[in-house]
Design an enzyme around this catalytic site. Structure first.
Site, PDB file in Angstrom:
ATOM      1  N   LYS A  16      24.124   2.755   0.654  1.00  0.00           N
ATOM      2  CA  LYS A  16      25.689   3.165   1.240  1.00  0.00           C
ATOM      3  C   LYS A  16      25.529   4.801   1.240  1.00  0.00           C
ATOM      4  O   LYS A  16      26.475   5.380   1.716  1.00  0.00           O
ATOM      5  CB  LYS A  16      26.651   2.757   0.318  1.00  0.00           C
ATOM      6  CG  LYS A  16      26.461   1.127   0.195  1.00  0.00           C
ATOM      7  CD  LYS A  16      27.732   0.712  -0.883  1.00  0.00           C
ATOM      8  CE  LYS A  16      27.758  -0.445  -1.121  1.00  0.00           C
ATOM      9  NZ  LYS A  16      27.046  -0.893  -2.520  1.00  0.00           N
TER      10      LYS A  16
ATOM     11  N   LYS B  28      15.253  16.162  -4.490  1.00  0.00           N
ATOM     12  CA  LYS B  28      14.825  16.361  -5.790  1.00  0.00           C
ATOM     13  C   LYS B  28      13.230  16.150  -5.776  1.00  0.00           C
ATOM     14  O   LYS B  28      12.649  15.196  -6.397  1.00  0.00           O
ATOM     15  CB  LYS B  28      15.339  15.315  -6.610  1.00  0.00           C
ATOM     16  CG  LYS B  28      17.051  15.606  -6.895  1.00  0.00           C
ATOM     17  CD  LYS B  28      17.603  14.669  -7.865  1.00  0.00           C
ATOM     18  CE  LYS B  28      18.940  15.015  -8.295  1.00  0.00           C
ATOM     19  NZ  LYS B  28      19.351  14.019  -9.111  1.00  0.00           N
TER      20      LYS B  28
ATOM     21  N   PHE C 151      22.748  15.315 -12.642  1.00  0.00           N
ATOM     22  CA  PHE C 151      23.406  13.743 -11.930  1.00  0.00           C
ATOM     23  C   PHE C 151      24.318  14.143 -10.925  1.00  0.00           C
ATOM     24  O   PHE C 151      25.434  14.760 -11.511  1.00  0.00           O
ATOM     25  CB  PHE C 151      24.004  12.841 -13.151  1.00  0.00           C
ATOM     26  CG  PHE C 151      23.730  11.399 -12.680  1.00  0.00           C
ATOM     27  CD1 PHE C 151      24.632  11.050 -11.622  1.00  0.00           C
ATOM     28  CD2 PHE C 151      23.476  10.503 -13.549  1.00  0.00           C
ATOM     29  CE1 PHE C 151      24.589   9.642 -11.153  1.00  0.00           C
ATOM     30  CE2 PHE C 151      23.328   9.074 -13.196  1.00  0.00           C
ATOM     31  CZ  PHE C 151      23.985   8.955 -12.017  1.00  0.00           C
TER      32      PHE C 151
ATOM     33  N   ARG D 142      31.898   8.180  -4.811  1.00  0.00           N
ATOM     34  CA  ARG D 142      31.232   8.324  -3.389  1.00  0.00           C
ATOM     35  C   ARG D 142      32.280   9.315  -2.456  1.00  0.00           C
ATOM     36  O   ARG D 142      31.865   9.676  -1.641  1.00  0.00           O
ATOM     37  CB  ARG D 142      31.007   6.950  -2.795  1.00  0.00           C
ATOM     38  CG  ARG D 142      29.700   6.198  -3.427  1.00  0.00           C
ATOM     39  CD  ARG D 142      29.130   5.266  -2.332  1.00  0.00           C
ATOM     40  NE  ARG D 142      28.560   4.081  -3.114  1.00  0.00           N
ATOM     41  CZ  ARG D 142      27.046   4.038  -3.294  1.00  0.00           C
ATOM     42  NH1 ARG D 142      26.582   5.132  -2.998  1.00  0.00           N
ATOM     43  NH2 ARG D 142      26.551   3.064  -3.885  1.00  0.00           N
TER      44      ARG D 142
ATOM     45  N   GLU E 231      18.796  10.158   5.154  1.00  0.00           N
ATOM     46  CA  GLU E 231      18.990   9.710   3.753  1.00  0.00           C
ATOM     47  C   GLU E 231      20.037  10.681   2.873  1.00  0.00           C
ATOM     48  O   GLU E 231      20.213  11.840   3.322  1.00  0.00           O
ATOM     49  CB  GLU E 231      17.647   9.869   3.074  1.00  0.00           C
ATOM     50  CG  GLU E 231      16.824   8.563   3.083  1.00  0.00           C
ATOM     51  CD  GLU E 231      17.410   7.562   1.931  1.00  0.00           C
ATOM     52  OE1 GLU E 231      18.625   7.703   1.561  1.00  0.00           O
ATOM     53  OE2 GLU E 231      16.723   6.761   1.408  1.00  0.00           O
ATOM     54  N   ASP E 232      20.678  10.167   1.978  1.00  0.00           N
ATOM     55  CA  ASP E 232      21.513  11.162   1.163  1.00  0.00           C
ATOM     56  C   ASP E 232      20.468  12.075   0.143  1.00  0.00           C
ATOM     57  O   ASP E 232      20.768  13.049   0.001  1.00  0.00           O
ATOM     58  CB  ASP E 232      22.482  10.293   0.599  1.00  0.00           C
ATOM     59  CG  ASP E 232      22.019   9.379  -0.235  1.00  0.00           C
ATOM     60  OD1 ASP E 232      21.199   8.542   0.084  1.00  0.00           O
ATOM     61  OD2 ASP E 232      22.761   9.323  -1.390  1.00  0.00           O
TER      62      ASP E 232
ATOM     63  N   ASP F 202      26.890   7.936  -5.833  1.00  0.00           N
ATOM     64  CA  ASP F 202      27.611   7.410  -6.799  1.00  0.00           C
ATOM     65  C   ASP F 202      27.008   7.461  -8.085  1.00  0.00           C
ATOM     66  O   ASP F 202      25.831   7.761  -8.358  1.00  0.00           O
ATOM     67  CB  ASP F 202      27.689   5.751  -6.350  1.00  0.00           C
ATOM     68  CG  ASP F 202      26.437   5.134  -6.653  1.00  0.00           C
ATOM     69  OD1 ASP F 202      25.204   5.604  -6.184  1.00  0.00           O
ATOM     70  OD2 ASP F 202      26.545   4.093  -7.015  1.00  0.00           O
TER      71      ASP F 202
ATOM     72  N   ASP G 176      14.417  11.177  -3.876  1.00  0.00           N
ATOM     73  CA  ASP G 176      14.116  11.142  -5.432  1.00  0.00           C
ATOM     74  C   ASP G 176      12.750  11.053  -5.642  1.00  0.00           C
ATOM     75  O   ASP G 176      11.573  11.856  -5.580  1.00  0.00           O
ATOM     76  CB  ASP G 176      15.373  10.186  -5.935  1.00  0.00           C
ATOM     77  CG  ASP G 176      15.628  10.640  -7.356  1.00  0.00           C
ATOM     78  OD1 ASP G 176      14.540  10.891  -8.130  1.00  0.00           O
ATOM     79  OD2 ASP G 176      16.705  10.661  -7.558  1.00  0.00           O
TER      80      ASP G 176
HETATM   81  C1  PRP Z   1      19.486   5.815  -3.261  1.00  0.00           C
HETATM   82  C2  PRP Z   1      19.325   6.921  -2.110  1.00  0.00           C
HETATM   83  C3  PRP Z   1      18.037   6.663  -1.353  1.00  0.00           C
HETATM   84  C4  PRP Z   1      17.142   6.179  -2.606  1.00  0.00           C
HETATM   85  C5  PRP Z   1      16.498   7.342  -2.874  1.00  0.00           C
HETATM   86  O1  PRP Z   1      19.778   4.815  -3.011  1.00  0.00           O
HETATM   87  O2  PRP Z   1      20.424   6.621  -1.211  1.00  0.00           O
HETATM   88  O3  PRP Z   1      17.995   5.700  -0.497  1.00  0.00           O
HETATM   89  O4  PRP Z   1      18.097   5.845  -3.721  1.00  0.00           O
HETATM   90  O5  PRP Z   1      15.573   7.107  -4.227  1.00  0.00           O
HETATM   91  P1  PRP Z   1      14.038   7.297  -4.110  1.00  0.00           P
HETATM   92  O6  PRP Z   1      13.690   8.704  -3.493  1.00  0.00           O
HETATM   93  O7  PRP Z   1      13.834   7.236  -5.613  1.00  0.00           O
HETATM   94  O8  PRP Z   1      13.404   5.927  -3.418  1.00  0.00           O
HETATM   95  P2  PRP Z   1      20.466   3.640  -3.849  1.00  0.00           P
HETATM   96  O9  PRP Z   1      19.385   2.650  -4.286  1.00  0.00           O
HETATM   97  O10 PRP Z   1      20.935   4.336  -5.169  1.00  0.00           O
HETATM   98  O11 PRP Z   1      21.573   3.049  -3.197  1.00  0.00           O
HETATM   99  P3  PRP Z   1      22.986   3.615  -2.595  1.00  0.00           P
HETATM  100  O12 PRP Z   1      22.504   4.588  -1.466  1.00  0.00           O
HETATM  101  O13 PRP Z   1      23.809   2.479  -2.083  1.00  0.00           O
HETATM  102  O14 PRP Z   1      23.642   4.443  -3.806  1.00  0.00           O
END
Ligand code: PRP
Length: 179
Positions: free
Chosen positions: A42, A130, A151, A164, A98-99, A158, A102
């Site tokens: 999301k 990141k 964080f 969010r 993507e947001d 979120d 990581d």
């Molecule tokens: C987050 C974010 C990316 C992913 C990145 O999603 O939106 O899709 O993690 O992380 P990575 O580089 O370690 O793979 P999350 O699974 O937290 O779901 P959300 O978007 O619903 O918060």
């Protein structure tokens, strides 16, 4: 909500300005095309909505839900598709939105997923990057902002499904997640 924020990391204005720049770069890249913008739910919702509205290129919008975190703070490293696109990516220029990148596991997984389904090209744009958290060797094609290992919440991001809808990105007070 505001009480739980230690400090503002990115104001609404900074986000808007940077998105304008990213939109111009993407317009140039996709000039004359009709990319399929895929938001990863999301977290990317706010970013996708603002990015495509700042672009002049006609885009088709799709969403995908990928889960890798579950209830844990650390990525399991094994993303799973929870809900898929409603359109075919075969022969399309995919713009993955993507947001945050990581560990990089989600981005790597989706790049392979779309390539395997016959996308003509794959371009990725992330609001936040990141690099210090990376576990796999991959970078988004365009990153709007670099972040440290803090964080961050708001503007789609979120903590336990909260924050969010903050209009800016803030650093979450430690006390909230160390309670
Ligand atoms: C987050 C974010 C990316 C992913 C990145 O999603 O939106 O899709 O993690 O992380 P990575 O580089 O370690 O793979 P999350 O699974 O937290 O779901 P959300 O978007 O619903 O918060």
């Amino acid at each position: 909500m505001e009480r739980d924020i230690e400090r503002v990391f990115l104001s609404e204005q900074r986000i808007r300005e940077r998105i304008g720049q990213a939109a111009a770069i993407l317009d140039e890249k996709f000039a004359g095309g009709n990319p399929l913008a895929v938001g990863v739910l999301k977290g990317s919702v706010m970013f996708l909505c603002d990015l495509v509205r700042a672009m002049k290129t006609p885009v088709q919008i799709e969403f995908i839900t990928v889960s890798s975190y579950g209830e844990r703070a650390q990525s399991s490293g094994v993303p799973k598709i929870v809900s898929d696109l409603s359109a075919s990516v075969a022969g399309r220029d995919v713009l993955l939105v993507e947001d945050i990148v990581d560990s990089g596991c989600t981005l790597k997984f989706l790049k392979e997923y779309f390539s395997g389904r016959g996308a003509r090209s794959f371009t990725s744009v992330t609001l936040l990057n990141k690099p210090a958290r990376r576990q796999v060797g991959i970078e988004a094609d365009y990153s709007c902002f670099e972040a440290e290992d803090e964080f961050l919440v708001g503007y789609g991001l979120d903590y336990a499904q909260r924050y969010r809808n903050l209009p800016y990105i803030g650093v979450l007070n430690r006390e909230v997640y160390e309670r």
